[in-house]
Enzyme design. Structure first.
Site, PDB file in Angstrom:
ATOM      1  N   CYS A 104       0.757  -1.224  -0.078  1.00 13.88           N
ATOM      2  CA  CYS A 104      -0.068  -0.299   0.080  1.00 13.88           C
ATOM      3  C   CYS A 104       0.615   1.375   0.309  1.00 13.88           C
ATOM      4  CB  CYS A 104      -1.172   0.053   0.735  1.00 13.88           C
ATOM      5  SG  CYS A 104      -1.220   1.515   1.035  1.00 13.88           S
ATOM      6  N   ARG A 117     -14.490   1.044   6.175  1.00 15.76           N
ATOM      7  CA  ARG A 117     -13.547   0.688   5.345  1.00 15.76           C
ATOM      8  C   ARG A 117     -12.840   0.100   6.078  1.00 15.76           C
ATOM      9  NH1 ARG A 117     -14.777  -1.317   0.902  1.00 15.76           N
ATOM     10  NH2 ARG A 117     -13.024  -2.700   0.400  1.00 15.76           N
ATOM     11  N   VAL A 142      -5.144   0.119   5.871  1.00 17.55           N
ATOM     12  CA  VAL A 142      -3.650   0.676   6.148  1.00 17.55           C
ATOM     13  C   VAL A 142      -3.574   1.603   5.735  1.00 17.55           C
ATOM     14  CG1 VAL A 142      -2.735  -2.250   6.873  1.00 17.55           C
ATOM     15  CG2 VAL A 142      -2.270  -0.592   4.157  1.00 17.55           C
TER      16      VAL A 142
HETATM   17  N1  LIG Z   1      -6.883   7.914   3.453  1.00 17.09           N
HETATM   18  C1  LIG Z   1      -6.217   6.718   4.256  1.00 17.09           C
HETATM   19  C2  LIG Z   1      -6.072   5.465   2.360  1.00 17.09           C
HETATM   20  C3  LIG Z   1      -5.466   4.279   3.006  1.00 17.09           C
HETATM   21  C4  LIG Z   1      -5.966   3.543   1.785  1.00 17.09           C
HETATM   22  O1  LIG Z   1      -7.188   3.358   1.078  1.00 17.09           O
HETATM   23  N2  LIG Z   1      -5.381   2.039   2.501  1.00 17.09           N
HETATM   24  C5  LIG Z   1      -6.390   0.864   1.413  1.00 17.09           C
HETATM   25  C6  LIG Z   1      -4.755   0.692   0.626  1.00 17.09           C
HETATM   26  S1  LIG Z   1      -3.406   0.507  -0.851  1.00 17.09           S
HETATM   27  C7  LIG Z   1      -6.766   0.150   2.554  1.00 17.09           C
HETATM   28  O2  LIG Z   1      -6.615  -0.260   3.265  1.00 17.09           O
HETATM   29  N3  LIG Z   1      -7.388  -0.532   1.896  1.00 17.09           N
HETATM   30  C8  LIG Z   1      -7.996  -1.854   2.658  1.00 17.09           C
HETATM   31  C9  LIG Z   1      -9.776  -2.010   1.923  1.00 17.09           C
HETATM   32  O3  LIG Z   1     -10.319  -0.932   1.273  1.00 17.09           O
HETATM   33  O4  LIG Z   1     -10.626  -2.475   2.432  1.00 17.09           O
HETATM   34  C10 LIG Z   1      -4.761   7.002   4.309  1.00 17.09           C
HETATM   35  O5  LIG Z   1      -4.454   7.825   3.839  1.00 17.09           O
HETATM   36  O6  LIG Z   1      -3.857   6.563   5.052  1.00 17.09           O
END
Ligand SMILES: N[C@@H](CCC(=O)N[C@@H](CS)C(=O)NCC(=O)O)C(=O)O
EC number: 2.5.1.18
Length: 370
Positions: free
Chosen positions: A46, A155, A158
């Protein structure tokens, strides 16, 4: 299988807003700085979590804030750790190792592109595919969210910055977390040599914020808006926007290179590179935030997210030089970059984009030498 992203109107991708936004400081009534009190939960795939790992390493915090790494494969229930049996077996060894590696896991292989065929989505290689969750034996990132807030309904993303004392999430927004890590809150616990590292120096803060804001919208998140577009018109407009802004970065770095060449002379490459950064003449948060997208660009975004007007290596000589400088000359960047997690995660988890889950082998190599 459910969609792995939140869709907005008109087939456009919309990223959710993070819900835990606390900070850590001496003045904070609850979250005071302390060694060993906080824990980072990340994915090496990520780009948002990757920012926090780089910052943690640059600030000398790897033995102050521990870290667990989720499996690269994201399924319909979200991110997971290694299974329970493995966790119990390896708990001691994990606790011994957690502070060693910058990413809390074995790090970058120089060439990930030999074969992915034998690696299954349920692969359980300890410290290779993931770590365990050493404090509670949790199976999933969602367990942390429910422990913090049993009503949590968004959601399970991470990075997560966790407080072991109150057993809650302090913050799950990477842009906040890197500011917390960069603040001097933890200075008394770090080695003297890291104390002068400041990724957001006051005199550059406004410029860094300005740079970050369009880089976020049009590059960091731009590649996701391109790849997750559900209509051709949306895709075409987003992909054009990504490349327009890469052109803008290329121009900034090209101009900078010309200035540095005039200052140090053509042959003093070392000197030129020592000031070859996006904002100002020192490494800043702007470089960290841009890096995590650029390092994934050729290996994943070109083919998987269809950002294929050109690649960084073929079309952007100055960005290419900048990214290789960070990767090859800074451990904090190289040791936290794992091309295997990066390639496997996207190509195996986004089943709507890549239903057969075949992971492309290239580009070869993942990153070219400097
Ligand atoms: N705004 C958040 C975005 C984090 C994010 O979108 N992480 C994604 C991975 S790239 C995630 O964990 N997605 C899991 C999901 O949506 O189930 C940040 O910058 O910390």
């Amino acid at each position: 299988m459910s969609k792995q992203w939140a869709s907005g109107t008109n087939g456009a991708f919309k990223r959710q807003v993070s819900s835990f936004r606390e900070t850590i400081s001496k003045q904070h009534p609850i979250y005071k700085p302390a060694k060993g009190r906080y824990w980072l939960y990340v994915s090496l795939a990520c780009p948002w979590a990757h920012r926090t790992l780089i910052t943690r390493a640059l600030k000398g915090l790897t033995s102050v804030i521990g870290c667990s790494v989720v499996h690269w494969h994201l399924d319909e229930k979200g991110w997971r750790f290694l299974d329970m049996e493995k966790q119990l077996e390896d708990r001691e060894s994990f606790l011994e190792h957690w502070h060693d590696a910058a990413g809390g896991i074995k790090t970058a292989k120089e060439d990930s592109s030999k074969s992915f065929a034998a690696i299954k989505n349920d692969s359980q290689r300890f410290m290779v595919d993931a770590t365990n969750e050493p404090h509670y034996g949790y199976e999933r990132i969602s367990d942390l969210y429910y422990k913090s807030d049993p009503q949590y309904s968004a959601r399970f993303t991470v990075p997560v910055l966790w407080d072991l004392e109150t057993q809650t999430i302090v913050n799950n927004e990477s842009s906040d977390i890197i500011r917390i890590l960069n603040s001097n809150a933890f200075d008394e616990f770090i080695d003297d040599k890291f104390k002068k590292t400041d990724l957001v120096p006051a005199q550059l803060e406004a410029k860094i914020d300005e740079f970050n804001s369009w880089v976020y919208d049009s590059i960091n998140n731009g590649v996701y808006k391109t790849g997750f577009a559900e209509k051709a018109e949306v895709y075409e407009s987003e992909v054009s926007n990504v490349f327009e802004h890469l052109d803008k970065v290329e121009k900034i770095l090209g101009d900078k290179y010309v200035k540095l060449k005039a200052k140090y002379g053509e042959d003093d490459r070392q000197k030129i590179l020592s000031e070859f950064f996006t904002v100002g003449d020192q490494l800043t948060e702007a470089d960290v935030r841009l890096y995590t997208t650029i390092i994934r660009f050729d290996p994943v975004y070109v083919q998987h997210f269809k950002c294929n007007f050109t690649s960084i290596r073929a079309g952007y000589p100055f960005i290419h030089l900048w990214v290789r400088n960070l990767y090859w000359n800074y451990d904090a960047f190289r040791h936290t970059t794992d091309f295997e997690h990066i390639k496997l995660h996207y190509t195996r988890s986004h089943t709507r984009i890549n239903p057969l889950g075949i992971t492309p082998l290239g580009p070869k190599p993942d990153i070219r030498p400097l």
